[in-house]
Design a protein around this motif. Structure first.
Motif, PDB file in Angstrom:
ATOM      1  N   GLY A 128      -9.773  26.941 -25.684  1.00 13.04           N
ATOM      2  CA  GLY A 128      -9.702  27.957 -26.527  1.00 13.04           C
ATOM      3  C   GLY A 128     -10.743  28.544 -25.594  1.00 13.04           C
ATOM      4  N   ASP A 129     -11.229  29.736 -26.768  1.00 14.23           N
ATOM      5  CA  ASP A 129     -12.161  30.873 -26.851  1.00 14.23           C
ATOM      6  C   ASP A 129     -13.894  30.442 -26.603  1.00 14.23           C
ATOM      7  N   TRP A 130     -14.051  28.340 -25.428  1.00 14.51           N
ATOM      8  CA  TRP A 130     -15.359  28.107 -25.346  1.00 14.51           C
ATOM      9  C   TRP A 130     -15.589  29.040 -24.697  1.00 14.51           C
ATOM     10  N   ARG A 131     -15.455  30.139 -23.761  1.00 12.40           N
ATOM     11  CA  ARG A 131     -16.621  30.996 -22.666  1.00 12.40           C
ATOM     12  C   ARG A 131     -17.538  32.004 -23.249  1.00 12.40           C
ATOM     13  N   THR A 132     -17.592  32.153 -24.535  1.00 11.92           N
ATOM     14  CA  THR A 132     -17.791  32.848 -24.973  1.00 11.92           C
ATOM     15  C   THR A 132     -19.137  32.439 -25.708  1.00 11.92           C
ATOM     16  N   GLY A 133     -18.966  31.246 -26.730  1.00 11.32           N
ATOM     17  CA  GLY A 133     -20.357  30.759 -26.709  1.00 11.32           C
ATOM     18  C   GLY A 133     -21.152  29.934 -26.114  1.00 11.32           C
ATOM     19  N   TYR A 134     -20.638  29.704 -24.701  1.00 12.10           N
ATOM     20  CA  TYR A 134     -21.422  29.174 -23.607  1.00 12.10           C
ATOM     21  C   TYR A 134     -22.352  30.304 -23.079  1.00 12.10           C
ATOM     22  N   ARG A 135     -21.734  31.243 -22.874  1.00 12.14           N
ATOM     23  CA  ARG A 135     -21.876  32.471 -22.874  1.00 12.14           C
ATOM     24  C   ARG A 135     -23.329  33.167 -23.440  1.00 12.14           C
ATOM     25  N   ALA A 136     -23.778  32.540 -24.005  1.00 15.88           N
ATOM     26  CA  ALA A 136     -24.165  33.224 -25.430  1.00 15.88           C
ATOM     27  C   ALA A 136     -25.730  32.442 -25.567  1.00 15.88           C
ATOM     28  N   GLU A 137     -25.112  30.991 -24.925  1.00 20.87           N
ATOM     29  CA  GLU A 137     -26.720  30.008 -25.175  1.00 20.87           C
ATOM     30  C   GLU A 137     -26.806  29.687 -23.876  1.00 20.87           C
ATOM     31  N   PRO A 237     -24.729  23.621 -23.591  1.00 21.50           N
ATOM     32  CA  PRO A 237     -24.510  25.052 -23.591  1.00 21.50           C
ATOM     33  C   PRO A 237     -23.234  25.402 -24.058  1.00 21.50           C
ATOM     34  N   ARG A 238     -21.875  24.799 -23.525  1.00 16.52           N
ATOM     35  CA  ARG A 238     -21.130  24.542 -23.896  1.00 16.52           C
ATOM     36  C   ARG A 238     -20.838  24.690 -25.039  1.00 16.52           C
ATOM     37  N   GLU A 258     -26.903  12.516 -28.360  1.00 12.72           N
ATOM     38  CA  GLU A 258     -27.814  13.930 -29.114  1.00 12.72           C
ATOM     39  C   GLU A 258     -29.234  13.747 -28.123  1.00 12.72           C
ATOM     40  N   GLY A 259     -29.597  14.591 -28.309  1.00 14.53           N
ATOM     41  CA  GLY A 259     -30.513  15.102 -26.892  1.00 14.53           C
ATOM     42  C   GLY A 259     -29.868  14.909 -26.138  1.00 14.53           C
ATOM     43  N   ALA A 260     -29.087  15.081 -25.173  1.00 17.56           N
ATOM     44  CA  ALA A 260     -28.367  15.464 -23.910  1.00 17.56           C
ATOM     45  C   ALA A 260     -27.762  16.554 -23.428  1.00 17.56           C
ATOM     46  N   GLY A 261     -27.518  16.956 -22.911  1.00 19.46           N
ATOM     47  CA  GLY A 261     -26.595  18.168 -22.586  1.00 19.46           C
ATOM     48  C   GLY A 261     -25.518  18.177 -21.430  1.00 19.46           C
ATOM     49  N   HIS A 262     -25.129  18.678 -20.415  1.00 21.37           N
ATOM     50  CA  HIS A 262     -24.043  18.737 -19.245  1.00 21.37           C
ATOM     51  C   HIS A 262     -24.012  17.620 -19.227  1.00 21.37           C
ATOM     52  N   GLU A 263     -24.695  16.525 -18.578  1.00 17.25           N
ATOM     53  CA  GLU A 263     -24.804  15.623 -18.105  1.00 17.25           C
ATOM     54  C   GLU A 263     -25.701  14.048 -18.503  1.00 17.25           C
ATOM     55  N   PRO A 264     -24.817  13.941 -19.885  1.00 13.93           N
ATOM     56  CA  PRO A 264     -25.670  13.158 -20.846  1.00 13.93           C
ATOM     57  C   PRO A 264     -26.364  11.673 -19.980  1.00 13.93           C
ATOM     58  N   TRP A 265     -25.316  11.173 -19.371  1.00 13.61           N
ATOM     59  CA  TRP A 265     -26.602   9.882 -18.386  1.00 13.61           C
ATOM     60  C   TRP A 265     -27.864   9.745 -17.542  1.00 13.61           C
ATOM     61  N   LEU A 266     -28.022  11.518 -17.781  1.00  9.53           N
ATOM     62  CA  LEU A 266     -29.488  11.773 -17.267  1.00  9.53           C
ATOM     63  C   LEU A 266     -29.983  11.240 -18.338  1.00  9.53           C
ATOM     64  N   GLU A 267     -30.001  12.650 -19.532  1.00  8.97           N
ATOM     65  CA  GLU A 267     -31.160  12.914 -20.428  1.00  8.97           C
ATOM     66  C   GLU A 267     -31.343  11.302 -21.382  1.00  8.97           C
TER      67      GLU A 267
END
Length: 290
Positions: A128-137, A237-238, A258-267
């Motif tokens: 879907g249109d996920w890129r608009t929100g991703y670019r904004a964030e 951010p996605r 919660e508290g994790a981004g695109h690579e959750p195993w790191l955070e």
């Protein structure tokens, strides 16, 4: 214990693979890295479950220790995975994909559903249109100077090593929930996840736009294995709302870390460790409530 090998594909490409754990166990886990155009980086995630099942990883053709020149297609990458399963003597596998690897896993399931024992999709696929929100964030997480510098580096045709590292650091640090640690991780990865195969990234992106996964979700839902789940970082951010929409379309559970981004195993390594182990160990279990 790790085992390394090279597998010859039907078109004579040679793909480098790594196995962790007792390779006699069935079905194996196969981890599919993202990018596209990056070498494998899922060693930390593999180590979380390597004592439960054999875990295979590989550098997709054209990346890392799998050098290859030619035009990339999604169909060829799906074929690569099927041929690797044959090399590993694995009629079926548990697929764990991350980012672009979730798109690859989904397309493999569409073509070879009988070979997918279970599937965990981490931080993707985004439809879907996920890129608009991703670019904004992503823009919100960068200063104006950082955004301007990133655009300037993207326009440089023949970047130096330091320029490439700077561009990748600026491109990746916003993927993490914690900005300070995110900058450190991004700077490290900008030197380790190299070289980036930009041509592969562009060609597979074009292929995906020609044959969008969005248009095949009903078909995908019909062929998913009974154990299929989505896992996403709440602070990616996605937009995690895009994953929630996909979970609804495919009728599969979504767990937010919660508290994790695109690579959750790191955070959030403990949360991801527990989730991966439950998924690999207990075929009949249900995911915890989000």
């Amino acid at each position: 214990m790790e085992t390394h090998g090279l597998a010859s594909m039907s078109d004579e490409a040679r793909l480098s693979w790594t196995a962790l754990g007792d390779r006699a166990g069935k079905p194996p886990v196969v981890m599919l890295h993202g990018g596209p155009g990056l070498p494998d980086y899922l060693g930390e995630a593999a180590a979380m479950v390597g004592d439960l099942a054999p875990v295979y990883r590989y550098d997709q053709r054209g990346t890392g220790r799998s050098p290859w020149r030619g035009r990339h297609s999604l169909a060829r990458h799906v074929d690569d995975l099927a041929e690797l399963l044959d090399v590993w003597d694995a009629p079926q596998a548990v697929l764990i994909g991350h980012s672009y690897g979730t798109d690859l896993a989904s397309r493999f399931c569409l073509a070879h559903s009988d070979r997918v024992a279970a599937m965990l999709l981490m931080c993707g696929p985004f439809v879907g249109d996920w890129r608009t929100g991703y670019r904004a964030e992503r823009g919100r997480r960068m200063s104006a100077a950082q955004q301007e510098r990133r655009r300037a580096l993207e326009e440089v045709e023949d970047r130096t090593e330091e320029q490439e590292v700077e561009l990748l650091t600026l491109s990746w640090f916003t993927d993490h929930a914690d900005p300070e640690r995110g900058r450190r991780w991004a700077a490290q990865d900008a030197r380790r996840r190299r070289p980036v195969n930009w041509a592969m990234n562009a060609e597979l992106g074009d292929d995906g736009r020609t044959d969008p996964l969005d248009a095949r979700l009903d078909e995908l839902r019909a062929c998913l294995p009974a154990r299929t789940e989505l896992l996403g970082g709440a602070d990616d951010p996605r937009p995690v709302s895009a994953l929630a929409s996909l979970a609804h379309r495919l009728d599969i559970p979504l767990t937010r870390i919660e508290g994790a981004g695109h690579e959750p195993w790191l955070e959030r390594p403990d949360a991801v460790h527990a989730h991966l182990r439950r998924f690999v160990r207990a075929p009949g279990s249900s995911p915890p409530s989000p």
